[in-house]
Design an enzyme around this catalytic site. Structure first.
Site, mmCIF file in Angstrom:
data_model
loop_
_atom_site.group_PDB
_atom_site.id
_atom_site.type_symbol
_atom_site.label_atom_id
_atom_site.label_comp_id
_atom_site.label_asym_id
_atom_site.label_seq_id
_atom_site.Cartn_x
_atom_site.Cartn_y
_atom_site.Cartn_z
ATOM 1 N N LYS A 180 42.725 23.795 38.088
ATOM 2 C CA LYS A 180 42.680 23.711 36.773
ATOM 3 C C LYS A 180 43.145 25.117 36.219
ATOM 4 O O LYS A 180 42.657 26.090 36.671
ATOM 5 C CB LYS A 180 41.122 23.712 36.168
ATOM 6 C CG LYS A 180 40.852 23.041 34.676
ATOM 7 C CD LYS A 180 41.544 23.885 33.771
ATOM 8 C CE LYS A 180 40.568 25.086 33.172
ATOM 9 N NZ LYS A 180 41.381 26.241 32.504
ATOM 10 N N GLU A 255 35.273 34.585 43.069
ATOM 11 C CA GLU A 255 35.879 35.818 43.068
ATOM 12 C C GLU A 255 35.861 36.338 41.650
ATOM 13 O O GLU A 255 36.515 35.731 40.625
ATOM 14 C CB GLU A 255 37.380 35.559 43.514
ATOM 15 C CG GLU A 255 37.494 34.869 44.946
ATOM 16 C CD GLU A 255 37.291 36.263 45.979
ATOM 17 O OE1 GLU A 255 37.010 37.530 45.328
ATOM 18 O OE2 GLU A 255 37.208 35.893 47.178
ATOM 19 N N CYS A 289 41.882 42.321 38.689
ATOM 20 C CA CYS A 289 40.317 42.429 38.887
ATOM 21 C C CYS A 289 39.900 43.640 39.653
ATOM 22 O O CYS A 289 38.849 44.178 39.217
ATOM 23 C CB CYS A 289 39.963 41.208 39.510
ATOM 24 S SG CYS A 289 41.046 40.787 40.857
ATOM 25 N N GLU A 385 33.533 46.093 32.546
ATOM 26 C CA GLU A 385 35.049 45.628 32.923
ATOM 27 C C GLU A 385 35.684 45.436 31.697
ATOM 28 O O GLU A 385 35.412 44.660 30.816
ATOM 29 C CB GLU A 385 35.069 44.241 33.787
ATOM 30 C CG GLU A 385 36.522 43.912 34.132
ATOM 31 C CD GLU A 385 36.623 42.749 34.913
ATOM 32 O OE1 GLU A 385 36.246 41.481 34.401
ATOM 33 O OE2 GLU A 385 37.636 42.534 35.858
HETATM 34 P P1 NAD Z 1 37.478 33.286 32.661
HETATM 35 O O1 NAD Z 1 36.273 33.132 33.332
HETATM 36 O O2 NAD Z 1 37.433 33.492 31.108
HETATM 37 O O3 NAD Z 1 38.312 32.079 32.811
HETATM 38 C C1 NAD Z 1 38.737 31.646 33.918
HETATM 39 C C2 NAD Z 1 39.005 30.123 34.288
HETATM 40 O O4 NAD Z 1 37.953 29.609 34.262
HETATM 41 C C3 NAD Z 1 39.817 29.689 33.118
HETATM 42 O O5 NAD Z 1 40.983 28.841 33.824
HETATM 43 C C4 NAD Z 1 39.098 28.994 32.150
HETATM 44 O O6 NAD Z 1 39.786 27.921 31.607
HETATM 45 C C5 NAD Z 1 38.063 28.434 33.066
HETATM 46 N N1 NAD Z 1 36.908 28.156 32.606
HETATM 47 C C6 NAD Z 1 36.152 28.899 31.540
HETATM 48 N N2 NAD Z 1 34.968 28.162 31.119
HETATM 49 C C7 NAD Z 1 34.840 27.301 32.271
HETATM 50 C C8 NAD Z 1 33.657 26.416 32.532
HETATM 51 N N3 NAD Z 1 32.586 26.366 32.025
HETATM 52 N N4 NAD Z 1 33.877 25.771 33.673
HETATM 53 C C9 NAD Z 1 35.075 25.787 34.498
HETATM 54 N N5 NAD Z 1 35.787 26.451 34.045
HETATM 55 C C10 NAD Z 1 35.798 27.256 33.078
HETATM 56 O O7 NAD Z 1 38.425 34.455 33.047
HETATM 57 P P2 NAD Z 1 39.868 34.874 32.518
HETATM 58 O O8 NAD Z 1 39.719 35.628 31.337
HETATM 59 O O9 NAD Z 1 40.720 33.768 32.763
HETATM 60 O O10 NAD Z 1 40.197 35.987 33.734
HETATM 61 C C11 NAD Z 1 39.675 37.377 33.854
HETATM 62 C C12 NAD Z 1 38.579 37.613 34.837
HETATM 63 O O11 NAD Z 1 38.928 37.151 35.878
HETATM 64 C C13 NAD Z 1 37.969 39.158 34.988
HETATM 65 O O12 NAD Z 1 37.006 39.102 34.936
HETATM 66 C C14 NAD Z 1 38.646 39.334 36.304
HETATM 67 O O13 NAD Z 1 38.353 40.497 36.782
HETATM 68 C C15 NAD Z 1 38.588 38.036 36.841
HETATM 69 N N6 NAD Z 1 39.483 38.052 38.207
HETATM 70 C C16 NAD Z 1 39.075 37.953 39.145
HETATM 71 C C17 NAD Z 1 39.894 38.111 40.519
HETATM 72 C C18 NAD Z 1 39.109 38.144 42.010
HETATM 73 O O14 NAD Z 1 40.039 37.964 42.995
HETATM 74 N N7 NAD Z 1 38.063 38.663 41.857
HETATM 75 C C19 NAD Z 1 41.129 37.914 40.349
HETATM 76 C C20 NAD Z 1 41.577 37.765 39.046
HETATM 77 C C21 NAD Z 1 40.676 37.776 37.743
#
Ligand code: NAD
Length: 483
Positions: A180, A255, A289, A385
């Protein structure tokens, strides 16, 4: 370019076909460097999700990947890598425009994605079980089996490389995968489907759906047709997914975010620290991240580090990603607003704004490279963050205090130590609560080094051989020879 884009509309890669999704719904994608409309992306809905799940299950049951000779699976992954290299120029251009990152960073993302397929192609035929001695009357061995259907939810900051980071080991182990993609920049990732198509990935083994997280994302992770969840994103979404996974008891890999600290000892080379700070907090406008979002500095060199950090921040070139500047926009107006809002709380909690502090007056979503000094470790800016180009600097007086400050948040993704003293490096490194510790170079390591968090940064490991074991189940087979 194949059927990936038709009439300016990026489509879904559903079971090997390019489709428009359900009910003609689409999502507008913006260029954060200009705040102008860029393209539309077809949105998948419940019907498309149902088809993707059905196709993934059927592919798994047929054994398309799972029963493929492992050396042939390796060849398939290498073919995908070759195809990613061939689409990298075009893909990087799209990714740069939709995400705001530099063209060279977007290109690096496609190259890194190819490297994941090269790396995990190399291990696809080496997922070896064990023989366990039980005495002369038994033969006992373990086999690693794929889970089945792996649901993978991808964030917007590195959509292509993060998708590849999970897809490649999942395929190497024989799983079917449904990805997704993120709403804000789904086009570069959709294009990964072109590489999969050209490499002749069995139809149904991989689908890439563009969809809304709270809609099909939530439905995907709650489905009892999913055998494993891989989530990369924020803590609140991770928590919601864990709650959904609790119903069908679906194994999940998390993650999540970070608030990672670098510990700068008094003998550190300040130029080395500043070079790391540039990539650590200003690469991709700090939307990383594992960003170097806190810097803890021994009081004896504290003012020197703050001064050099401010000079770095004030001297960065700023521009649209296509110009390959040193500083780029953040992903959206909402992201910029959030970063400004939390940064504005810093002054009230006693911090000194040594550089930046607010958005830049220009077209697009630009936050000024920001250095906050004298940051109270208990304040919001030091605990939450920010996910933007904002670093918090705090002094310390002893190694024990530095470790306590570094470990003093809910997160534990990465950490760093800057020093020439090897003994202190080891002592401090062992005490830092993080999945990865960088010494004298932020982001040291690569696709072969295990990555993941503790605490609210999540659990499970991606990258390296270690990650492979997230994508398999261990089965023990015990045979009695007595009968
Ligand atoms: P987010 O949690 O808002 O969204 C991530 C994904 O989840 C998107 O594709 C979104 O559409 C989906 N999503 C949202 N609600 C959902 C639900 N209820 N069920 C299933 N999927 C859902 O995060 P973001 O703003 O896209 O990314 C930034 C965050 O990601 C930061 O906190 C960052 O630290 C973290 N991140 C972590 C890593 C890692 O490897 N640890 C890597 C990159 C980003």
């Amino acid at each position: 370019m194949s059927a990936f884009i038709k009439d300016g509309l990026a489509r879904n890669f559903l079971a090997g076909n390019w489709v428009e999704g359900d009910g003609g719904n689409r999502i507008a994608v913006e260029d954060p460097g200009s705040a102008e409309h860029l393209a539309h992306c077809a949105l998948a809905g419940e019907e498309s999700l149902g088809k993707a799940l059905e196709a993934a299950r059927a592919s798994f049951e047929r054994g398309d990947l799972a029963d493929m000779r492992p050396s042939d699976r390796a060849s398939l992954l290498w073919r995908i890598a070759v195809e990613i290299h061939t689409i990298a120029d075009e893909g990087a251009d799209l990714l740069c425009r939709e995400s705001g990152k530099t063209l060279s960073a977007a290109h690096e993302e496609f190259e890194e994605a190819a490297q994941y397929f090269e790396y995990y192609g190399g291990v696809a035929d080496k997922i070896e079980g064990k023989s366990i001695p039980l005495g002369p009357d038994y033969v006992d061995y373990t086999v690693y089996e794929p889970y089945g259907v792996s649901a993978q939810i991808v964030p917007w900051n590195f959509p292509v490389s993060i998708a590849a980071r999970s897809l490649a080991p999942a395929m190497a182990a024989g799983n079917s995968v449904i990805i997704k993609s993120p709403e804000l920049d789904p086009i570069g990732l959709a294009m990964l489907g072109v590489a999969l198509e050209r490499a002749d990935v069995p139809k149904g083994a991989v689908s890439i759906l563009n969809g809304i997280g709270r809609d099909i994302g939530a439905k995907l992770v709650a489905s009892s047709e999913v055998d494993q969840i891989v989530f990369t994103g924020s803590v609140p979404t991770g928590q919601a997914i864990l709650r959904a996974a609790a119903g069908p008891v679906t194994p999940s890999l998390m993650e999540l975010g970070g608030k990672s600290a670098a510990v700068v000892l008094e003998d550190a080379d300040i130029d080395t620290v500043i070079a790391s700070l540039q990539s650590g907090i200003f690469y991709n406008a700090g939307q990383v991240c594992s960003a170097m979002s806190r810097v803890l500095v021994h009081r004896s060199i504290y003012e020197d580090v703050v001064e050099c950090a401010a000079a770095l921040a004030n001297g960065l070139s700023v521009g649209h990603g296509l110009e390959n500047p040193e500083h780029t926009p953040v992903i959206s107006a909402a992201q910029l607003k959030g970063i400004e809002e939390i940064t504005s709380t810093a002054r009230q909690s006693g911090a000194r704004v040594a550089a930046g502090g607010s958005s830049l007056e220009r077209q697009g979503y630009f936050m000024a490279p920001t250095i906050l000094a004298d940051v109270d470790p208990a304040s919001r800016v030091a605990q939450e963050e920010i996910f933007g180009p904002v670093v918090c600097i705090t002094p310390f007086d002893s190694d024990a205090e530095a470790v306590a400050l570094a470990n003093g948040t809910d997160f534990g993704l990465v950490a760093g130590v800057f020093t020439k003293d090897l003994a202190r490096t080891h002592r401090i490194g062992r005490k830092l609560r993080a999945g990865q510790v960088f010494v004298n170079e932020w982001f040291a390591g690569g696709i072969s080094t295990p990555f993941g968090g503790v605490g609210k940064s999540g659990f499970g490991r991606e990258k390296g051989l270690e990650a492979l074991y997230n994508y398999v189940l261990t089965k023990n087979i015990a045979i009695s020879l007595k009968g």
